[in-house]
Each structure stands twice: as structure tokens, then as C-alpha cells.
Design an enzyme around this catalytic site. Structure first.
Site, PDB file in Angstrom:
ATOM      1  CG  ASP A 190     -69.991  -6.377  37.238  1.00  0.00           C
ATOM      2  OD1 ASP A 190     -71.002  -6.126  36.563  1.00  0.00           O
ATOM      3  OD2 ASP A 190     -69.664  -7.536  37.562  1.00  0.00           O
ATOM      4  CG  ASP A 192     -75.156  -9.729  38.239  1.00  0.00           C
ATOM      5  OD1 ASP A 192     -76.043 -10.349  38.823  1.00  0.00           O
ATOM      6  OD2 ASP A 192     -75.375  -8.734  37.506  1.00  0.00           O
TER       7      ASP A 192
END
Length: 398
Positions: A190, A192
């Protein structure tokens, strides 16, 4: 050799200062006789050897076959202590599976932590077969080989391990000891709050003057309280009119998560493929792909007209389901089994991706995500994950 030992199984234990040639010397004595080697184990702690093996004393031993006397003599010459005793033939035990419990800490491990972990294992009938220190110079990591009863209540064990992990601030992972444990080939991140230490949309919101509104929606989405698609559309709509040039300013100040660059350098050196799959935005994901040398980058596309954000997202939204689908597609493209994939994320929308991968790690994640994910890491830098991959000394690769 006493005749009463003929036909018996004898456990021989050798201990003392470790040095090359010990096992070779002792096994050469067994080799010269008609005695069968039935079992053995060896470990070294702080430079001291503990070697044990079981032999069956053959019934047809001759007068010249003084195996125990020869072993005692050899051990004495090697500055070792040797003890032996007769043991019963090994009975059939209940069916178990092999698992490795990895424990990784920023600070030296304490006796209290080892006590708590071993108590949990004992309570659930999990037998410790071997314990190895795997950090080269400091007592900050352990690899505990275990035998786990088939049909064990994993949810209960996981809850207890999570509590102990948080209490001692030590990351733990219970990994099946199979052919895939050390043969991962694809790492999927991922973006963020995983690759970087912030949520890009919150930074865009601050630049647009709507920070508080968007942060509230972001928090609800990451905790799984509202639908991700709905939250993304709602948040992006509030960015309408923002100058696109502001994204470059935000990109230049994005803080990478500690250990990310060393971690990626190490796994790339070892031939792993690396991807970022983000519910964030392509401008930032593509820039990180270029900076970190990633192989793939997928994210959402912000619509820009006349140099300003329109408040719309273009194309298919990269939500939880799309993340999981993209993991499968990349693995298929690279001819990699899903068991060889590692997925790393922090939010509720990462859970399907974590579940799809052979090893899913909730990294410094929200509490709800840690409870749902198969594994979690909440205390160390990104490089700590190397221990979960069986990469115990990467210093020469960094």
C-alpha cells in the site's frame, strides 16, 4: 561395551566449546560400527555446542565394537563432555504441523517476553523444538521452531500473541514452515501510511483548506466505518479548484517510512518484484515507483482541467476488491504463485489484498486491521520484515 545395551536405543548428549570437525569425528565412529543412527539435533548458544543423537546398539556387536568407549575417548580429546542413557523407542505422537514463530524487537528481548511467549505456546499444546537467535550481534530477534497440533484454535492463539506483542513492543509472526516460507518472489505495498508516513489526500486537503473535513472522512474509511468508494468520491470532490502544481510541492516533502529504502534495496538485490497498489493517486504512486525502482504502480487518477483539479476521479476506483484483483493479475503476469506473494498495508481497504497474498502483514496498522490480518508488525522499521522472510543478515546487501 555392556552386553545389556545390545539391541537398545541409546541417547548420547555431547556439550562443550564449539569448533569445526566435532560432528564429523563422532559420526565417523558410528560409521565404522553396525549401529544405526536414529535421530539427532544440534545447536550452538554463545559459542557452546549442544549435540545429541540416538543410536541403536546392534545385537551382533563383536568384542572389537566398543562404540561408547570410542565416543567417550573422542569427546575427551575434543574437550567435550559426553553422557548417555538408554531410551525407549519413540512412540507415535499426535499429528502436528511445523510452524516458525518469528520475534523481532527494536530493543533487546527480555526474559519476561520469552516467558510470556513460551507460556502461550505451552498453554495451547505447541511444542518448542528449537530456538535460534537470528540477529547477528544483538539479542533482538528469535526464530522459534514449533510443532503445532492440527486443529488448534488459531484465533485464540493470535489474540494472545497480539496482546503480548503490544505489551512488550515486540513484533511476532507465526509462519508455516513449508517450501514457500523462504521463497517469496513478489512484494506488494500500500502507499499511504505504509510506503510513506502520511495520507496524501490529507496533504492535498490542507493545501485546499479543507483538511479537517477530509481527515475525518479518511479516518472513517481506514477504520472500515464507511464504504471506500463513497469516501474517496466525497473527499476528492472537496479538492475541486486546487492548482495541480501544488501536488509537486507535496510530493517533494513526502516522508518515506523508516527502513523502506533499505528494505526495497535488499529485496530487489535478491530478485524480488515490487509493486505499489494504492487507493491514493497515480501522480504520487508513479513518482515513488521511479524513485524506489519499483516494478508496478497502480492508483487512482485525478482529473485535471486547465491546470486545476476538477474534483473527479477518472476510471475504475482502486478499492479493496481492486487491490486484491491486481495482486492476482501481477502474480499471473510474473508467473508467481500467490503463496510467494507478500502484501503490506495498514488500512481496512488493504485486508482483501493481505488475505490474497501468501503472507499478509498489517504494518503499523489500525487496531481493527491488526486483529483481522494474518500477521502484523507494529513496532519496528520496515527492514524488520526481512526476518519474516527468512533474510536474517542483509547487512552486506544494504
Amino acid at each position: 561395551m555392556p552386553k545389556e545395551l545390545n539391541g537398545k536405543d541409546v541417547l548420547i548428549k555431547v556439550s562443550g566449546p564449539d569448533h569445526p570437525g566435532i560432528t564429523s569425528e563422532l559420526m565417523s565412529i558410528i560409521k565404522k560400527t553396525n549401529n544405526s543412527l536414529l535421530d539427532m539435533g544440534q545447536s550452538v548458544t554463545h559459542g557452546l555446542l549442544s549435540l545429541s543423537f540416538v543410536i541403536n546398539i546392534a545385537n551382533e556387536n563383536t568384542e572389537q565394537d566398543h562404540v561408547l568407549k570410542d565416543l567417550l575417548f573422542a569427546a575427551n580429546n575434543l574437550n567435550l563432555t559426553l553422557d548417555y542413557k538408554v531410551v525407549e523407542p519413540k512412540a507415535k505422537s499426535q499429528k502436528t504441523e511445523k510452524f516458525i514463530l518469528n520475534c523481532v524487537s527494536v530493543e533487546p528481548l527480555s526474559a519476561a517476553f520469552v516467558c510470556d511467549i513460551s507460556t502461550i505456546l505451552s498453554k495451547h499444546g505447541i511444542n518448542i523444538k528449537r530456538i535460534d537467535k537470528v540477529s547477528p550481534n544483538e539479542f533482538k530477534s528469535l526464530e522459534i521452531s514449533t510443532q503445532v497440533p492440527i486443529g488448534m484454535n488459531w484465533q485464540e492463539v493470535k489474540a494472545e500473541l497480539l496482546k503480548t506483542s503490544n505489551g512488550h513492543q515486540v513484533d511476532v509472526a507465526f509462519l508455516k514452515d513449508d517450501i514457500f516460507r523462504r521463497s517469496k518472489r513478489l512484494i506488494v505495498f500500500d502507499m499511504d501510511s505504509t510506503l510513506i508516513q502520511t495520507e496524501v489526500i490529507d496533504e492535498l486537503a490542507d493545501a485546499c483548506g479543507v483538511g479537517d473535513e477530509i481527515r475525518k472522512i479518511t479516518e472513517e474509511a481506514m477504520n472500515g466505518e464507511i464504504d471506500f468508494d463513497e469516501s474517496l468520491i466525497k473527499r476528492v470532490s472537496k479538492l475541486k479548484g486546487l492548482e495541480a502544481s501544488k501536488m509537486k510541492d507535496i510530493l517533494d516533502s513526502l516522508p518515506l517510512t523508516p527502513g523502506v529504502e533499505d528494505f526495497i534495496h535488499t529485496i530487489k538485490t535478491l530478485g524480488y518484484k515490487v509493486a505499489v497498489i494504492s487507493g491514493g493517486f497515480t501522480f504520487f504512486a508513479n513518482a515513488l515507483k521511479e524513485k524506489l525502482g519499483l516494478d508496478y504502480a497502480f492508483a487512482n487518477e485525478l482529473e485535471i482541467v486547465n491546470g486545476k483539479l476538477t474534483g473527479n476521479v477518472v476510471g475504475t476506483i482502486i478499492n479493496a476488491e481492486q487491490k486484491a484483483l491486481l495482486v492476482k493479475l501481477i502474480a499471473q503476469q510474473e508467473s508467481i504463485s500467490l503463496e510467494q506473494v507478500v502484501a503490506i498495508g495498514d488500512g481496512a481497504n488493504d485486508l482483501p489484498m493481505l488475505a490474497t497474498a501468501g503472507l499478509g502483514i498489517a504494518f503499523h496498522a489500525k487496531e481493527v486491521v491488526k486483529k483481522e490480518a494474518e500477521q502484523h508488525m507494529s513496532h519496528g522499521p520496515m527492514t524488520s520484515i526481512l526476518y519474516f522472510l527468512g533474510i536474517t543478515d542483509s547487512s552486506e546487501l544494504l
